[in-house]
Design a protein around this motif. Sequence first.
Motif, PDB file in Angstrom:
ATOM      1  N   GLU A   1       2.977  -4.337   4.916  1.00  0.00           N
ATOM      2  CA  GLU A   1       4.337  -3.498   4.892  1.00  0.00           C
ATOM      3  C   GLU A   1       5.610  -4.126   4.510  1.00  0.00           C
ATOM      4  N   ALA A   2       5.332  -5.800   4.396  1.00  0.00           N
ATOM      5  CA  ALA A   2       6.586  -6.492   4.061  1.00  0.00           C
ATOM      6  C   ALA A   2       7.082  -6.067   2.691  1.00  0.00           C
ATOM      7  N   ALA A   3       8.393  -6.261   2.718  1.00  0.00           N
ATOM      8  CA  ALA A   3       9.074  -5.985   1.351  1.00  0.00           C
ATOM      9  C   ALA A   3       8.641  -7.237   0.307  1.00  0.00           C
ATOM     10  N   GLY A   4       8.542  -6.521  -0.837  1.00  0.00           N
ATOM     11  CA  GLY A   4       7.786  -7.505  -1.929  1.00  0.00           C
ATOM     12  C   GLY A   4       6.196  -7.780  -1.655  1.00  0.00           C
ATOM     13  N   ALA A   5       5.767  -7.153  -0.860  1.00  0.00           N
ATOM     14  CA  ALA A   5       4.150  -7.297  -0.864  1.00  0.00           C
ATOM     15  C   ALA A   5       3.523  -6.725  -1.939  1.00  0.00           C
ATOM     16  N   GLY A   6       4.151  -5.774  -2.615  1.00  0.00           N
ATOM     17  CA  GLY A   6       3.549  -5.097  -3.646  1.00  0.00           C
ATOM     18  C   GLY A   6       3.783  -5.699  -5.095  1.00  0.00           C
ATOM     19  N   ALA A   7       4.544  -6.773  -5.312  1.00  0.00           N
ATOM     20  CA  ALA A   7       4.785  -7.636  -6.466  1.00  0.00           C
ATOM     21  C   ALA A   7       3.494  -7.987  -6.898  1.00  0.00           C
ATOM     22  N   ALA A   8       3.444  -7.834  -8.249  1.00  0.00           N
ATOM     23  CA  ALA A   8       2.381  -8.654  -9.126  1.00  0.00           C
ATOM     24  C   ALA A   8       1.026  -8.302  -8.457  1.00  0.00           C
ATOM     25  N   GLY A   9       0.780  -6.810  -8.618  1.00  0.00           N
ATOM     26  CA  GLY A   9      -0.478  -6.531  -8.019  1.00  0.00           C
ATOM     27  C   GLY A   9      -1.086  -6.711  -6.707  1.00  0.00           C
TER      28      GLY A   9
ATOM     29  N   LEU B   1       0.882  -1.191   0.045  1.00  0.00           N
ATOM     30  CA  LEU B   1       0.015  -0.142  -0.029  1.00  0.00           C
ATOM     31  C   LEU B   1       0.915   1.104   0.170  1.00  0.00           C
ATOM     32  N   GLY B   2       0.288   2.329  -0.339  1.00  0.00           N
ATOM     33  CA  GLY B   2       0.749   3.659  -0.027  1.00  0.00           C
ATOM     34  C   GLY B   2       1.467   4.101  -1.309  1.00  0.00           C
ATOM     35  N   GLU B   3       2.523   5.416  -1.277  1.00  0.00           N
ATOM     36  CA  GLU B   3       2.805   5.953  -2.599  1.00  0.00           C
ATOM     37  C   GLU B   3       4.016   4.961  -3.083  1.00  0.00           C
ATOM     38  N   ARG B   4       4.437   3.655  -2.629  1.00  0.00           N
ATOM     39  CA  ARG B   4       5.572   2.920  -3.272  1.00  0.00           C
ATOM     40  C   ARG B   4       4.800   1.595  -3.186  1.00  0.00           C
ATOM     41  N   GLY B   5       3.216   1.396  -3.135  1.00  0.00           N
ATOM     42  CA  GLY B   5       2.597   0.334  -3.094  1.00  0.00           C
ATOM     43  C   GLY B   5       2.228  -0.225  -4.498  1.00  0.00           C
TER      44      GLY B   5
ATOM     45  N   ALA C   1      -6.283   5.345  -6.509  1.00  0.00           N
ATOM     46  CA  ALA C   1      -7.054   5.508  -4.951  1.00  0.00           C
ATOM     47  C   ALA C   1      -7.754   4.596  -4.726  1.00  0.00           C
ATOM     48  N   VAL C   2      -8.704   4.151  -5.684  1.00  0.00           N
ATOM     49  CA  VAL C   2      -9.679   3.081  -5.276  1.00  0.00           C
ATOM     50  C   VAL C   2      -9.136   1.755  -4.953  1.00  0.00           C
ATOM     51  N   LEU C   3      -8.111   1.408  -5.781  1.00  0.00           N
ATOM     52  CA  LEU C   3      -7.528   0.220  -5.607  1.00  0.00           C
ATOM     53  C   LEU C   3      -6.661   0.135  -4.440  1.00  0.00           C
ATOM     54  N   ASP C   4      -6.010   1.263  -3.800  1.00  0.00           N
ATOM     55  CA  ASP C   4      -5.304   1.226  -2.783  1.00  0.00           C
ATOM     56  C   ASP C   4      -6.122   1.103  -1.534  1.00  0.00           C
ATOM     57  N   ALA C   5      -7.266   1.699  -1.537  1.00  0.00           N
ATOM     58  CA  ALA C   5      -8.134   1.877  -0.378  1.00  0.00           C
ATOM     59  C   ALA C   5      -8.798   0.536  -0.429  1.00  0.00           C
ATOM     60  N   ALA C   6      -9.148  -0.164  -1.501  1.00  0.00           N
ATOM     61  CA  ALA C   6      -9.700  -1.561  -1.542  1.00  0.00           C
ATOM     62  C   ALA C   6      -8.983  -2.683  -1.068  1.00  0.00           C
ATOM     63  N   MET C   7      -7.459  -2.523  -1.395  1.00  0.00           N
ATOM     64  CA  MET C   7      -6.513  -3.694  -0.777  1.00  0.00           C
ATOM     65  C   MET C   7      -6.258  -3.293   0.656  1.00  0.00           C
ATOM     66  N   ALA C   8      -6.339  -2.245   1.196  1.00  0.00           N
ATOM     67  CA  ALA C   8      -6.212  -1.986   2.630  1.00  0.00           C
ATOM     68  C   ALA C   8      -7.274  -2.552   3.411  1.00  0.00           C
TER      69      ALA C   8
END
Length: 377
Positions: free
Chosen positions: A241-249, A196-200, A217-224
């Motif tokens: 927040e884990a490193a790599g959590a943002g991989a592959a959507g 999540l977030g600006e690096r998400g 914004a919609v996707l970030d809030a929905a995934m949160a």
Amino acid sequence: MRILIASDKFKGSATGPEVAAALAEGIAQSAPGTVVDAVPVADGGEGTVDAALAAGFEEVRVTVTGPTGRPVEARFAVRGEQAVIEMAAASGLDLLPGGVKDPLGATSRGTGELILAALDRGCAFLVLAVGGSANTDAGAGMLQALGVSVRDAAGREVSGGGGSLAAVDAVDVTGLDPRVERTRVVLASDVDNPLLGERGAAAVFGPQKGAAGDDVAVLDAAMARFAGLLEQQPGVRASSEAAGAGAAGGVGYAALAVLGAQRQPGVEVVQRLTGLSEHLVGADLVVTGEGSLDDQSLGGKTPLGVAAAARAAGIPVVAVCGRTTLDADQAASAGFSRVYALSELEPDPDKSMAGARRLLEEVGRRIGAEAAGIIRS
């Protein structure tokens, strides 16, 4: 003289095995008697299954849910209890009907179905290669295929992609396929972004998948929302927040949190799968490459990984590419004795891509003619 070819694909032009075959043909023409060995490699994304198959794995084909819900035929590779699963084969951008991107609706469900197919074959060690995905759904679709329940306030199972997660009211992991607990999963990925977030996943990679500003914004809030509910479940092993959590959507998140995956650099994973270190023994020269050799390559793409392994073995390395933006100093610092770009032979990008195999054969002839001098230098 023995030359080892360890090249990634030239995307849109030639697979790794096709690149190796064309180069080998050219080398044979200009340096007859040279022993040429080929080991296709990849960076842990698209092309990983090809590399595994070239290393002796068996191909398995199954029908799974594509990124927009339509069935697609996908494949993975199996050897004994080990399976190599390429996310792009089930949930990739290249599978979108008509190439139309679906940032809010694309799902990772098919990737979960590939994992199920591997479990059904008795596999207990899975390599999950996650490049080229179309989805931004935090891996919810993948988890649903494996038995996790994701429901709305009315108790209905939520379906679709990341946009639908805005309606999630409850997540239940008790239905997760029990075989997952007994399975080792390696997440082949160099991405270290959080979910999540600006690096998400949505902010950084969503635009590549068609997400406009509002969509991000919609996707970030929905995934949160989804992650907040998932992390209340027992046995969840990693946070958003884990490193790599943002991989592959966000499939990286689901793999780390629920499948207990270990994230490892893709190039290193593929090198182990294909036995690159064993192939290096006795080689006099190594040829590696990929379609574009540029600043992104320096961040850990296939050619850099191969070059590092070859240098450690004391073997000179040359790179072959469609085009390069590296200057001579950058190429030398990366470990390449020489760089051969197809653009030097055919400057028109469209013609170069269309005629890549012919051009690769010509480059192979140049390498064969110059190899002895490179080895001595």
